[in-house]
Design an enzyme around this catalytic site. Structure first.
Site: not given
Length: 337
Positions: A286, A314, A125-126, A53
């Site tokens: 990505d 990604h 990711s986050w 997120g």
């Protein structure tokens, strides 16, 4: 809960779906109650899934990477999202107590609550940013790390994702920037992100909805670059309204503040991870998070091994997913350090 046979001639991609056997809410202070769940083998190797997120919430689909016979897997909804309360989709929810430092502290509260001494960390990711920040703060609590789609949420990475890619998506960038009402962003993206943070907290639902729609349109346009020629997928726009609103509001809040991290700190402090075995899996294509960050991290973290998947973006593909599952299988069979 059994595992399907691997595809002919290739490694196992994932395990059969399974559900948590226990769950609950925990008060972490500041009026925040976080939803946790545990799945797999109660006597298995502890692992925490750190979702992305920020603000996406946990997903039981992540469990399919873990052998349910050998892992005790913890899912956690970070502050303001998923089933945690208060929910960020409510504009009256105060985000002052929703920062990277708070999330790191929350992970420790949950670890102690569940009686876990040390655990493996998995995320992307986050989620990779947050788990790296946690591991650098509490290296003795971490047995191993598996990361896909590596990010460290440097301001330079944020600027690339929300402004630099405008060179490839000029029409979409113009709409995204214009919807913020912040004016030209030639000198950086911070003012645009601050504007979105304000718009997504506006008491007028129509204002919030327009900002959320514009943000999701940009995110989906970026993801579409990962696989040119493929039908567009509404990875953001297709989410339920409350989840979508919370994700966008929390993202804007975090990114407008550079995730409260000193620029480059997670790369600078990567040597603190020495002794923790790590597996990094990153897609060559990505575009939102180019491979150079994963490469830089692997150069500074002596115990990490990076694989760049040539045809992945990604969101990954079958090969990158299989590499993650294989790494988790290997760690399940090795002694904890």
């Amino acid at each position: 809960m059994g595992a399907p046979p691997p595809a002919t001639g290739g490694p196992r991609q994932a395990y059969e779906p399974y559900e948590p056997y226990d769950s609950g809410m925990i008060d972490v202070g500041d009026g925040q109650r976080l939803r946790w769940a545990v799945a797999g083998n109660p006597e298995g190797r502890p692992a925490l899934v750190v979702h992305g997120g920020p603000g996406s919430g946990s997903n039981t689909g992540a469990l399919r990477r873990f052998d349910p016979r050998r892992y005790r897997v913890v899912l956690l909804d970070q502050r303001g999202c998923g089933l945690s309360t208060p929910h960020a989709s409510d504009p009256t929810t105060d985000l002052r107590h929703n920062t990277t430092e708070h999330l790191i502290a929350d992970m420790e509260v949950v670890r102690r609550h569940l009686g876990i001494e040390r655990w493996l960390l998995y995320g992307g990711s986050w989620g990779s940013t947050l788990l790296l920040a946690y591991a650098q703060r509490f290296p003795s609590r971490v047995t191993a790390i598996v990361v896909h789609s590596v990010t460290t949420t440097r301001r330079s990475e944020i600027d690339w994702l929300y402004r630099g890619l405008g060179r490839f998506l000029p029409e979409q960038w113009e709409r995204f920037a214009a919807a913020s009402g912040a004016g030209p962003a030639d000198d950086g993206i911070t003012e645009v992100l601050r504007a979105y943070a304000a718009l997504t907290s506006d008491p007028d639902q129509a204002v919030r909805d327009r900002a959320t729609d514009a943000w999701c349109a940009w995110e989906d346009a970026v993801l579409a670059l990962d696989a040119p020629g493929s039908p567009p997928a509404a990875h953001y726009a297709g989410r339920p309204d409350a989840a979508r609103s919370a994700t966008v509001r929390i993202c804007a809040h975090y990114f407008a503040h550079g995730a409260w991290l000193e620029e480059g700190a997670l790369l600078r402090d990567a040597p603190l991870l020495a002794g923790i075995p790590g597996v990094l899996v990153h897609g060559r294509h990505d575009v939102g998070g180019p491979p150079h960050t994963a490469w830089e991290l692997s150069r500074r973290w002596s115990d990490a091994r990076l694989t760049i998947v040539e045809d992945a973006g990604h969101l990954g593909n079958a090969r990158s997913g299989g590499l993650v599952t294989a790494a988790l299988d290997r760690f399940a069979g090795t002694p904890e350090r």
